[in-house]
Scaffold this motif. Sequence first.
Motif, PDB file in Angstrom:
ATOM      1  N   MET A 187      63.538 -63.366  11.073  1.00  0.00           N
ATOM      2  CA  MET A 187      62.093 -63.657  10.790  1.00  0.00           C
ATOM      3  C   MET A 187      61.911 -64.780   9.972  1.00  0.00           C
ATOM      4  SD  MET A 187      59.705 -62.677   8.171  1.00  0.00           S
ATOM      5  CE  MET A 187      60.445 -61.455   7.302  1.00  0.00           C
ATOM      6  N   LEU A 188      62.832 -65.035   8.810  1.00  0.00           N
ATOM      7  CA  LEU A 188      62.817 -66.079   7.908  1.00  0.00           C
ATOM      8  C   LEU A 188      63.018 -67.367   8.412  1.00  0.00           C
ATOM      9  CD1 LEU A 188      64.143 -64.315   4.623  1.00  0.00           C
ATOM     10  CD2 LEU A 188      61.805 -64.835   5.298  1.00  0.00           C
ATOM     11  N   GLY A 189      63.630 -67.382   9.583  1.00  0.00           N
ATOM     12  CA  GLY A 189      63.946 -68.838  10.371  1.00  0.00           C
ATOM     13  C   GLY A 189      65.264 -68.938   9.805  1.00  0.00           C
ATOM     14  N   ARG A 190      66.149 -68.230   9.189  1.00  0.00           N
ATOM     15  CA  ARG A 190      67.404 -68.512   8.522  1.00  0.00           C
ATOM     16  C   ARG A 190      68.518 -68.678   9.816  1.00  0.00           C
ATOM     17  NH1 ARG A 190      67.089 -70.761   4.034  1.00  0.00           N
ATOM     18  NH2 ARG A 190      69.229 -70.332   3.206  1.00  0.00           N
ATOM     19  N   LEU A 191      69.410 -69.466   9.810  1.00  0.00           N
ATOM     20  CA  LEU A 191      70.183 -69.697  10.795  1.00  0.00           C
ATOM     21  C   LEU A 191      71.751 -68.988  10.680  1.00  0.00           C
ATOM     22  CD1 LEU A 191      70.066 -73.764  11.385  1.00  0.00           C
ATOM     23  CD2 LEU A 191      68.889 -71.825  12.657  1.00  0.00           C
ATOM     24  N   HIS A 192      71.904 -68.351   9.453  1.00  0.00           N
ATOM     25  CA  HIS A 192      72.927 -67.763   9.540  1.00  0.00           C
ATOM     26  C   HIS A 192      72.754 -66.311   9.738  1.00  0.00           C
ATOM     27  CE1 HIS A 192      71.260 -67.423   5.429  1.00  0.00           C
ATOM     28  NE2 HIS A 192      71.842 -66.237   5.192  1.00  0.00           N
ATOM     29  N   THR A 193      73.912 -65.357   9.685  1.00  0.00           N
ATOM     30  CA  THR A 193      73.929 -64.134   9.774  1.00  0.00           C
ATOM     31  C   THR A 193      74.289 -63.370   8.478  1.00  0.00           C
ATOM     32  OG1 THR A 193      76.047 -63.700  10.426  1.00  0.00           O
ATOM     33  CG2 THR A 193      74.292 -64.035  12.208  1.00  0.00           C
ATOM     34  N   ALA A 194      74.214 -62.049   8.481  1.00  0.00           N
ATOM     35  CA  ALA A 194      74.822 -61.503   7.027  1.00  0.00           C
ATOM     36  C   ALA A 194      76.408 -61.725   7.017  1.00  0.00           C
ATOM     37  CB  ALA A 194      74.418 -60.079   7.271  1.00  0.00           C
ATOM     38  N   ARG A 195      77.087 -61.452   7.907  1.00  0.00           N
ATOM     39  CA  ARG A 195      78.352 -61.677   7.979  1.00  0.00           C
ATOM     40  C   ARG A 195      78.759 -63.030   7.784  1.00  0.00           C
ATOM     41  NH1 ARG A 195      82.793 -60.098   6.436  1.00  0.00           N
ATOM     42  NH2 ARG A 195      84.632 -60.843   7.613  1.00  0.00           N
ATOM     43  N   GLU A 196      78.043 -63.853   8.156  1.00  0.00           N
ATOM     44  CA  GLU A 196      78.435 -65.576   7.930  1.00  0.00           C
ATOM     45  C   GLU A 196      77.994 -65.764   6.462  1.00  0.00           C
ATOM     46  OE1 GLU A 196      77.436 -67.655  12.207  1.00  0.00           O
ATOM     47  OE2 GLU A 196      75.828 -67.347  10.880  1.00  0.00           O
ATOM     48  N   ALA A 197      77.124 -65.082   5.907  1.00  0.00           N
ATOM     49  CA  ALA A 197      76.940 -65.332   4.436  1.00  0.00           C
ATOM     50  C   ALA A 197      78.281 -64.676   3.549  1.00  0.00           C
ATOM     51  CB  ALA A 197      75.725 -64.639   3.791  1.00  0.00           C
ATOM     52  N   GLU A 198      78.676 -63.483   3.991  1.00  0.00           N
ATOM     53  CA  GLU A 198      79.949 -63.098   3.397  1.00  0.00           C
ATOM     54  C   GLU A 198      81.093 -63.921   3.623  1.00  0.00           C
ATOM     55  OE1 GLU A 198      78.669 -58.320   3.703  1.00  0.00           O
ATOM     56  OE2 GLU A 198      79.844 -59.178   5.212  1.00  0.00           O
ATOM     57  N   GLU A 199      81.093 -64.647   4.772  1.00  0.00           N
ATOM     58  CA  GLU A 199      82.389 -65.447   5.033  1.00  0.00           C
ATOM     59  C   GLU A 199      82.190 -66.620   4.265  1.00  0.00           C
ATOM     60  OE1 GLU A 199      81.952 -66.183   9.205  1.00  0.00           O
ATOM     61  OE2 GLU A 199      83.015 -64.274   9.872  1.00  0.00           O
ATOM     62  N   ALA A 200      80.954 -67.395   3.782  1.00  0.00           N
ATOM     63  CA  ALA A 200      80.711 -68.211   3.115  1.00  0.00           C
ATOM     64  C   ALA A 200      81.237 -68.280   1.740  1.00  0.00           C
ATOM     65  CB  ALA A 200      79.443 -68.952   3.179  1.00  0.00           C
ATOM     66  N   VAL A 201      81.001 -67.075   1.181  1.00  0.00           N
ATOM     67  CA  VAL A 201      81.458 -66.721  -0.192  1.00  0.00           C
ATOM     68  C   VAL A 201      82.969 -66.465  -0.272  1.00  0.00           C
ATOM     69  CG1 VAL A 201      81.506 -64.944  -1.957  1.00  0.00           C
ATOM     70  CG2 VAL A 201      79.243 -65.324  -0.797  1.00  0.00           C
ATOM     71  N   ALA A 202      83.554 -66.144   0.794  1.00  0.00           N
ATOM     72  CA  ALA A 202      84.796 -65.956   0.712  1.00  0.00           C
ATOM     73  C   ALA A 202      85.487 -67.369   1.109  1.00  0.00           C
ATOM     74  CB  ALA A 202      85.680 -65.199   1.992  1.00  0.00           C
ATOM     75  N   PHE A 203      85.074 -68.264   1.878  1.00  0.00           N
ATOM     76  CA  PHE A 203      85.322 -69.724   1.992  1.00  0.00           C
ATOM     77  C   PHE A 203      85.273 -70.310   0.493  1.00  0.00           C
ATOM     78  CE2 PHE A 203      84.002 -69.918   6.582  1.00  0.00           C
ATOM     79  CZ  PHE A 203      85.377 -69.854   7.041  1.00  0.00           C
ATOM     80  N   ALA A 204      84.176 -70.146  -0.244  1.00  0.00           N
ATOM     81  CA  ALA A 204      84.075 -70.748  -1.668  1.00  0.00           C
ATOM     82  C   ALA A 204      84.981 -70.304  -2.522  1.00  0.00           C
ATOM     83  CB  ALA A 204      82.557 -70.501  -2.122  1.00  0.00           C
ATOM     84  N   GLN A 252      69.225 -65.104   0.971  1.00  0.00           N
ATOM     85  CA  GLN A 252      67.913 -64.439   1.246  1.00  0.00           C
ATOM     86  C   GLN A 252      68.065 -62.940   1.452  1.00  0.00           C
ATOM     87  OE1 GLN A 252      66.754 -66.430  -0.447  1.00  0.00           O
ATOM     88  NE2 GLN A 252      67.013 -68.446   0.350  1.00  0.00           N
ATOM     89  N   SER A 253      68.764 -62.496   2.434  1.00  0.00           N
ATOM     90  CA  SER A 253      68.797 -61.319   3.001  1.00  0.00           C
ATOM     91  C   SER A 253      70.067 -60.933   3.585  1.00  0.00           C
ATOM     92  CB  SER A 253      67.744 -60.870   4.060  1.00  0.00           C
ATOM     93  OG  SER A 253      67.723 -59.766   4.333  1.00  0.00           O
ATOM     94  N   PHE A 254      70.713 -59.670   3.705  1.00  0.00           N
ATOM     95  CA  PHE A 254      71.856 -59.199   4.328  1.00  0.00           C
ATOM     96  C   PHE A 254      71.299 -58.427   5.646  1.00  0.00           C
ATOM     97  CE2 PHE A 254      73.892 -60.472   0.634  1.00  0.00           C
ATOM     98  CZ  PHE A 254      75.046 -61.364   1.024  1.00  0.00           C
ATOM     99  N   ASP A 255      69.922 -58.712   6.191  1.00  0.00           N
ATOM    100  CA  ASP A 255      69.674 -57.958   7.152  1.00  0.00           C
ATOM    101  C   ASP A 255      69.250 -58.972   8.217  1.00  0.00           C
ATOM    102  OD1 ASP A 255      67.305 -57.056   9.009  1.00  0.00           O
ATOM    103  OD2 ASP A 255      67.599 -55.189   8.036  1.00  0.00           O
ATOM    104  N   ASP A 256      70.004 -58.991   9.380  1.00  0.00           N
ATOM    105  CA  ASP A 256      69.990 -59.870  10.192  1.00  0.00           C
ATOM    106  C   ASP A 256      68.537 -60.140  11.074  1.00  0.00           C
ATOM    107  OD1 ASP A 256      72.623 -60.892  10.166  1.00  0.00           O
ATOM    108  OD2 ASP A 256      73.413 -59.553  11.646  1.00  0.00           O
ATOM    109  N   ASP A 257      67.860 -59.049  11.068  1.00  0.00           N
ATOM    110  CA  ASP A 257      66.518 -59.103  11.839  1.00  0.00           C
ATOM    111  C   ASP A 257      65.454 -59.786  10.786  1.00  0.00           C
ATOM    112  OD1 ASP A 257      67.102 -57.638  13.931  1.00  0.00           O
ATOM    113  OD2 ASP A 257      66.454 -55.635  13.150  1.00  0.00           O
TER     114      ASP A 257
END
Length: 375
Positions: free
Chosen positions: A129-146, A120-125
């Motif tokens: 606001m969207l109610g997402r539980l992950h951070t931008a960094r965690e999204a990048e880590e998830a792609v690396a895990f995949a 959804q976004s790579f902006d933590d703020d």
Amino acid sequence: MHGIYIHIPFCAQKCSYCDFLSFPGAHTAAKARYQRALEAELRLRVRGRWQKPETIFIGGGTPTTLSAGELASLMAAIDDCVDLSAVEEFTVEANPGTVDAEKLAILRAGGVNRISFGVQSFDDDLLRMLGRLHTAREAEEAVAFARAAGFENINLDLMYGLPGQTAAQWRATVDRALALHPEHLSLYQLIPEPGTAIVRRMAEGQLPAVDEDGAADWFDAQRGWLAAAGYEQYEISNYAQPGRASLHNQLYWHLDDYLGLGLGATGWTRPTRATNTDDFAAYCAALENGARPDQTTETLDRAAQMSESVFMALRMNAGLDRARFRTLYGQDVAEIFPAAIDEGIARGWLNLDDDRLALTDAGRRLGNWVFELFL
């Protein structure tokens, strides 16, 4: 082409924009009951050609809120019921905050070859606001895990036109997404759905209104950014590296057949659309008693099928194949919708040639207005 959709209605937390059929923070007992019911529906309904689909898509909710053990059980049930030898694309939706190396390895071993991350976004703020539980960094880590788990086909969902979002924030999100080299990107403009938390907060003045004019400008800009990075826009909101367009989503846009399994899931077998009950207790109880879950069905007459065929196909850059339309309905699209096509061409929204009817660049900006011409 035909496929199977499987719905997992659980998520860790309801996002502020979400109006999907999902339950946040479900208890283990409820998840276990649902999984038993879903596996029973697989055994009951996967018959005939559905035993050898070409695509499978597990969506939600957030399928990866299931535990590693629950995911392994689901993969085993699918393998028992489905001949995976013909499956070209097997997608699972995932939230970056709900995956780890073990879950991704289970999915890959189970035949899943495409993962779709709701970033959804790579902006933590904006994520908060969207109610997402992950951070931008965690999204990048998830792609690396995949990638480490062996996934060579990854989609990232991104959202624009958010309350308070700036053009610079949107460009930064797209740039961080591109830096991860996903094979596919889905860029959706926020649709403020009635009854969602984000709409309530805007109405109460807690969030600024959406800048729809600005979002329309970003739609034009992002097409250039992605084209420069080697991504082809093949549908209004979807971009892919060559050869990586989503096969399952194209089932919907082509009105090809698909089986819907799970709570509230919809399937389509021409000319009938069937939707499972969205009552959790009723769904589970029916399958516990060896019966199919209650369904509502809608049989589309020829006129409705033709209309839907046009506006769904127009979502794709390739547009409507006139020869396929004639094969399905025995008449050319220009014979059926002459006034709509003439108006769309006059307004600069449509192109018609010997082979296809398609949106122009201007038409893609105003897709819903164009589609209404064919209703």
